[in-house]
Design a protein around this motif. Structure first.
Motif, PDB file in Angstrom:
ATOM      1  N   GLU A  20     -22.205 -35.310  34.770  1.00 40.22           N
ATOM      2  CA  GLU A  20     -22.601 -35.721  33.421  1.00 40.22           C
ATOM      3  C   GLU A  20     -21.394 -36.209  32.630  1.00 40.22           C
ATOM      4  O   GLU A  20     -20.243 -36.040  33.047  1.00 40.22           O
ATOM      5  CB  GLU A  20     -23.242 -34.542  32.681  1.00 40.22           C
ATOM      6  N   VAL A  21     -21.689 -36.830  31.487  1.00 39.19           N
ATOM      7  CA  VAL A  21     -20.624 -37.216  30.557  1.00 39.19           C
ATOM      8  C   VAL A  21     -20.910 -36.538  29.222  1.00 39.19           C
ATOM      9  O   VAL A  21     -22.060 -36.523  28.758  1.00 39.19           O
ATOM     10  CB  VAL A  21     -20.514 -38.751  30.386  1.00 39.19           C
ATOM     11  N   PRO A  22     -19.896 -35.943  28.596  1.00 37.42           N
ATOM     12  CA  PRO A  22     -20.104 -35.300  27.306  1.00 37.42           C
ATOM     13  C   PRO A  22     -20.214 -36.326  26.188  1.00 37.42           C
ATOM     14  O   PRO A  22     -19.598 -37.393  26.236  1.00 37.42           O
ATOM     15  CB  PRO A  22     -18.839 -34.446  27.131  1.00 37.42           C
ATOM     16  N   VAL A  23     -21.020 -36.002  25.180  1.00 38.96           N
ATOM     17  CA  VAL A  23     -21.128 -36.851  23.983  1.00 38.96           C
ATOM     18  C   VAL A  23     -20.043 -36.413  23.006  1.00 38.96           C
ATOM     19  O   VAL A  23     -20.008 -35.253  22.581  1.00 38.96           O
ATOM     20  CB  VAL A  23     -22.517 -36.719  23.336  1.00 38.96           C
ATOM     21  N   LEU A  24     -19.151 -37.312  22.646  1.00 39.07           N
ATOM     22  CA  LEU A  24     -18.053 -36.994  21.738  1.00 39.07           C
ATOM     23  C   LEU A  24     -18.419 -37.261  20.282  1.00 39.07           C
ATOM     24  O   LEU A  24     -17.961 -36.563  19.382  1.00 39.07           O
ATOM     25  CB  LEU A  24     -16.807 -37.805  22.118  1.00 39.07           C
ATOM     26  N   ARG A  25     -19.286 -38.272  20.069  1.00 37.64           N
ATOM     27  CA  ARG A  25     -19.623 -38.621  18.688  1.00 37.64           C
ATOM     28  C   ARG A  25     -20.899 -39.443  18.669  1.00 37.64           C
ATOM     29  O   ARG A  25     -21.102 -40.314  19.525  1.00 37.64           O
ATOM     30  CB  ARG A  25     -18.475 -39.426  18.059  1.00 37.64           C
ATOM     31  N   VAL A  26     -21.772 -39.148  17.695  1.00 40.80           N
ATOM     32  CA  VAL A  26     -22.978 -39.949  17.459  1.00 40.80           C
ATOM     33  C   VAL A  26     -22.863 -40.556  16.068  1.00 40.80           C
ATOM     34  O   VAL A  26     -22.758 -39.830  15.068  1.00 40.80           O
ATOM     35  CB  VAL A  26     -24.265 -39.105  17.554  1.00 40.80           C
ATOM     36  N   GLY A  27     -22.838 -41.895  15.989  1.00 36.39           N
ATOM     37  CA  GLY A  27     -22.729 -42.562  14.697  1.00 36.39           C
ATOM     38  C   GLY A  27     -21.348 -42.431  14.093  1.00 36.39           C
ATOM     39  O   GLY A  27     -20.362 -42.148  14.775  1.00 36.39           O
ATOM     40  N   ALA A  28     -21.297 -42.608  12.789  1.00 35.87           N
ATOM     41  CA  ALA A  28     -20.013 -42.606  12.090  1.00 35.87           C
ATOM     42  C   ALA A  28     -19.559 -41.211  11.679  1.00 35.87           C
ATOM     43  O   ALA A  28     -18.402 -41.001  11.343  1.00 35.87           O
ATOM     44  CB  ALA A  28     -20.099 -43.502  10.860  1.00 35.87           C
ATOM     45  N   GLY A  29     -20.467 -40.252  11.700  1.00 37.18           N
ATOM     46  CA  GLY A  29     -20.111 -38.895  11.279  1.00 37.18           C
ATOM     47  C   GLY A  29     -21.264 -37.941  11.490  1.00 37.18           C
ATOM     48  O   GLY A  29     -22.321 -38.315  11.997  1.00 37.18           O
ATOM     49  N   ALA A  30     -21.049 -36.683  11.069  1.00 41.17           N
ATOM     50  CA  ALA A  30     -22.045 -35.637  11.308  1.00 41.17           C
ATOM     51  C   ALA A  30     -23.392 -35.961  10.677  1.00 41.17           C
ATOM     52  O   ALA A  30     -24.451 -35.632  11.226  1.00 41.17           O
ATOM     53  CB  ALA A  30     -21.533 -34.301  10.772  1.00 41.17           C
ATOM     54  N   SER A  31     -23.385 -36.653   9.537  1.00 41.67           N
ATOM     55  CA  SER A  31     -24.645 -36.922   8.843  1.00 41.67           C
ATOM     56  C   SER A  31     -25.553 -37.843   9.663  1.00 41.67           C
ATOM     57  O   SER A  31     -26.782 -37.749   9.584  1.00 41.67           O
ATOM     58  CB  SER A  31     -24.381 -37.533   7.469  1.00 41.67           C
ATOM     59  N   ASP A  32     -24.969 -38.741  10.465  1.00 38.82           N
ATOM     60  CA  ASP A  32     -25.783 -39.634  11.291  1.00 38.82           C
ATOM     61  C   ASP A  32     -26.573 -38.834  12.325  1.00 38.82           C
ATOM     62  O   ASP A  32     -27.746 -39.120  12.571  1.00 38.82           O
ATOM     63  CB  ASP A  32     -24.897 -40.663  12.006  1.00 38.82           C
ATOM     64  N   TYR A  33     -25.917 -37.838  12.921  1.00 41.94           N
ATOM     65  CA  TYR A  33     -26.626 -37.012  13.903  1.00 41.94           C
ATOM     66  C   TYR A  33     -27.606 -36.067  13.209  1.00 41.94           C
ATOM     67  O   TYR A  33     -28.761 -35.932  13.632  1.00 41.94           O
ATOM     68  CB  TYR A  33     -25.640 -36.217  14.758  1.00 41.94           C
ATOM     69  N   MET A  51     -24.932 -36.642  28.622  1.00 44.66           N
ATOM     70  CA  MET A  51     -25.802 -37.563  29.355  1.00 44.66           C
ATOM     71  C   MET A  51     -25.666 -37.246  30.837  1.00 44.66           C
ATOM     72  O   MET A  51     -24.557 -37.287  31.386  1.00 44.66           O
ATOM     73  CB  MET A  51     -25.412 -39.022  29.090  1.00 44.66           C
ATOM     74  N   THR A  52     -26.773 -36.930  31.485  1.00 48.75           N
ATOM     75  CA  THR A  52     -26.751 -36.608  32.908  1.00 48.75           C
ATOM     76  C   THR A  52     -26.747 -37.890  33.736  1.00 48.75           C
ATOM     77  O   THR A  52     -27.587 -38.774  33.529  1.00 48.75           O
ATOM     78  CB  THR A  52     -27.972 -35.742  33.287  1.00 48.75           C
ATOM     79  N   LEU A  53     -25.802 -37.979  34.673  1.00 47.90           N
ATOM     80  CA  LEU A  53     -25.738 -39.114  35.590  1.00 47.90           C
ATOM     81  C   LEU A  53     -26.402 -38.783  36.922  1.00 47.90           C
ATOM     82  O   LEU A  53     -26.979 -39.655  37.572  1.00 47.90           O
ATOM     83  CB  LEU A  53     -24.278 -39.513  35.838  1.00 47.90           C
TER      84      LEU A  53
END
Length: 202
Positions: A20-33, A51-53
């Motif tokens: 898998e690959v780890p998610v480091l960031r979604v969007g521009a900041g915490a509020s987006d997630y 994300m599972t490969l």
């Protein structure tokens, strides 16, 4: 394939192995997630998103699946160290950027996840994993390998097509539709083996 699993045998336990690959960031900041919270029953903590490969599953269960498929010719004590060796020798996929503009139902409708557009090299790497699995299973004495991959409960494949996605939370109902969202960039890290320490020594 029938007969390899019996309810009386109890639920298999042990850590699930995935590439898998780890998610480091979604969007521009915490509020987006955090904004995805309005689409799900319970939003997962951002620290554990991935994300599972390739899903390998619980190794003991996979060993039993292989033994049943080969009618005992490929025993777990032989196959599991070979699988562990193959996993630990895989090349690392470097981190990359993806994007998403859609939430989709997953797991038979139990979960919701971001459908992610990823660079072509990520699709190529995932295809390499499946091709490598084919070669490995051929070396382990399996026949009809495509059928085995799609029918093995341990591997858990439902479709031969890989859909890049990130599970983000529990669905509010079993009948949640796809949801269009404002596009978000997603930063993902280098590929890794989940529960690598649980692998048997080659």
């Amino acid at each position: 394939m029938t007969g390899s699993h019996h309810p009386a045998a109890g639920k298999p336990d042990g850590p699930r192995i995935t590439v898998e690959v780890p998610v480091l960031r979604v969007g521009a900041g915490a509020s987006d997630y955090d904004g995805l919270n309005r689409f799900v029953e319970a939003l997962r903590k951002p620290q554990g998103l991935h994300m599972t490969l390739l899903h390998v599953g619980i190794l003991d269960e996979l060993g039993r699946d292989i033994a049943a498929w080969t009618k005992g010719l490929s025993a777990p004590e032989k196959t599991l160290p070979e699988i562990a060796s193959w996993l630990t020798e895989l090349p690392v996929l470097q981190g990359f950027l993806g994007k998403s503009d859609k939430l989709i139902p997953l797991g038979g409708g139990r979960l919701m996840g971001l459908e992610v557009e990823v660079p072509q090299e990520v699709h190529d790497y995932q295809a390499l994993l499946v091709q490598g699995l084919h070669v490995l299973f051929d070396d382990l004495g399996l026949d009809n390998i495509d059928d085995f991959i799609l029918s093995s409960p341990a591997l858990g494949y439902k479709s031969p097509r890989w859909l890049p996605h990130i599970a983000v939370g529990k669905a509010r109902s079993r009948h949640e539709p796809e949801v269009e969202i404002a596009p978000v960039a997603i930063e993902l890290g280098d590929s890794q083996i989940r529960n690598r320490k649980a692998l048997p020594l080659p």
